[in-house]
Write a protein that holds these residues in place. Structure first.
Motif, PDB file in Angstrom:
ATOM      1  N   ASP A 118     -35.649   4.988 -35.699  1.00 23.53           N
ATOM      2  CA  ASP A 118     -35.032   4.260 -36.805  1.00 23.53           C
ATOM      3  C   ASP A 118     -35.491   4.810 -38.150  1.00 23.53           C
ATOM      4  O   ASP A 118     -36.595   5.355 -38.269  1.00 23.53           O
ATOM      5  CB  ASP A 118     -35.389   2.776 -36.719  1.00 23.53           C
ATOM      6  CG  ASP A 118     -34.703   2.098 -35.550  1.00 23.53           C
ATOM      7  OD1 ASP A 118     -33.518   2.380 -35.325  1.00 23.53           O
ATOM      8  OD2 ASP A 118     -35.360   1.318 -34.852  1.00 23.53           O
ATOM      9  N   THR A 122     -35.795   0.789 -42.226  1.00 24.45           N
ATOM     10  CA  THR A 122     -35.767  -0.228 -41.180  1.00 24.45           C
ATOM     11  C   THR A 122     -37.175  -0.669 -40.822  1.00 24.45           C
ATOM     12  O   THR A 122     -37.445  -1.862 -40.622  1.00 24.45           O
ATOM     13  CB  THR A 122     -35.049   0.307 -39.930  1.00 24.45           C
ATOM     14  OG1 THR A 122     -33.717   0.671 -40.281  1.00 24.45           O
ATOM     15  CG2 THR A 122     -34.995  -0.741 -38.835  1.00 24.45           C
ATOM     16  N   SER A 138     -34.872  -3.558 -34.313  1.00 26.84           N
ATOM     17  CA  SER A 138     -34.465  -2.485 -35.210  1.00 26.84           C
ATOM     18  C   SER A 138     -32.959  -2.308 -35.298  1.00 26.84           C
ATOM     19  O   SER A 138     -32.471  -1.686 -36.230  1.00 26.84           O
ATOM     20  CB  SER A 138     -35.106  -1.170 -34.774  1.00 26.84           C
ATOM     21  OG  SER A 138     -34.702  -0.839 -33.462  1.00 26.84           O
TER      22      SER A 138
END
Length: 223
Positions: A118, A122, A138
């Motif tokens: 990610d 995030t 996520s």
């Protein structure tokens, strides 16, 4: 008295105190850089490669980023309650995308799951959410892995043990004897029949015992 400690998260106006536990230095360096660049409201107070090192430090922590598999190769999920007992919230930060290990981590008390693929934004957002008491995933994939009951067969601990033993080469009778049931293989065959039905309920068609074990491995039951 030393050790990790925190009382109800960061106080108003204070920075969020973050600790990372990962046995890959490059990952820990990446976390530190991400927080430095994007999160002036956060402070990385510890960056270590195992749980014991963090617990030995005299440092207050609000959010722990915990890699699900450290140097030992076994899941670090059982250590989550110990980390939570210090007052910290635990976010799993992992490359693992099999549903069973992630669900186990949540069952142990993790307040969310982040995938290392990610973007840094995030990560930062999830840490803020965790510090505020939110459950953080996520993205749709991680959320589905944790919550969707159709992604993995719900096997009992006994069923997992039987599959693992058969996959390691034991015979039906040896497995039955190992569990103190009987030398009759019928009890093991009954368990396997029930396991097959659980996989069929997911739309899968298991073949022989080795294929059954492979399916369980793909979902993370035998990790």
């Amino acid at each position: 008295m030393g050790g990790v400690h925190s009382v109800n998260g960061p106080r108003e106006g204070e920075r969020i105190r973050v600790a990372s536990i990962d046995n890959h230095p490059v990952v820990r360096d990446g976390i530190e850089l991400s927080l430095m660049r994007r999160a002036p409201d956060m402070e990385l107070v510890a960056s270590v490669d195992d749980v014991e090192q963090l617990l030995a430090l005299d440092v207050a922590v609000d959010v722990v980023l915990l890699d699900l598999y450290l140097a030992s190769g076994t899941s670090s999920a059982p250590s989550i309650p110990t980390l939570m007992a210090t007052g910290a919230r635990v976010l799993v930060y992992t490359t693992q995308e099999k549903p069973v290990p992630l669900r186990d981590a949540v069952a142990y008390g993790a307040c969310g799951v982040l995938l290392k693929s990610d973007p840094p934004e995030t990560l930062v957002g999830a840490i803020r959410g965790a510090a505020d008491g939110e459950f953080c995933c996520s993205g749709p994939l991680a959320h589905a892995l944790v919550t969707d009951p159709t992604l993995a067969a719900q096997l009992s601990p006994r069923q997992v043990e039987i599959l693992r033993a058969l996959d390691e080469g034991l015979t039906y009778r040896q497995v039955a004897a190992m569990h103190g049931v009987t030398k009759d293989a019928s009890s093991v065959k009954t368990h396997l029949s029930r396991i097959r039905e659980k996989f069929r309920a997911l739309g899968l068609e298991p073949g022989n015992t080795h294929h059954l074990a492979w399916l369980a491995q793909q979902q993370g039951h035998l990790d």
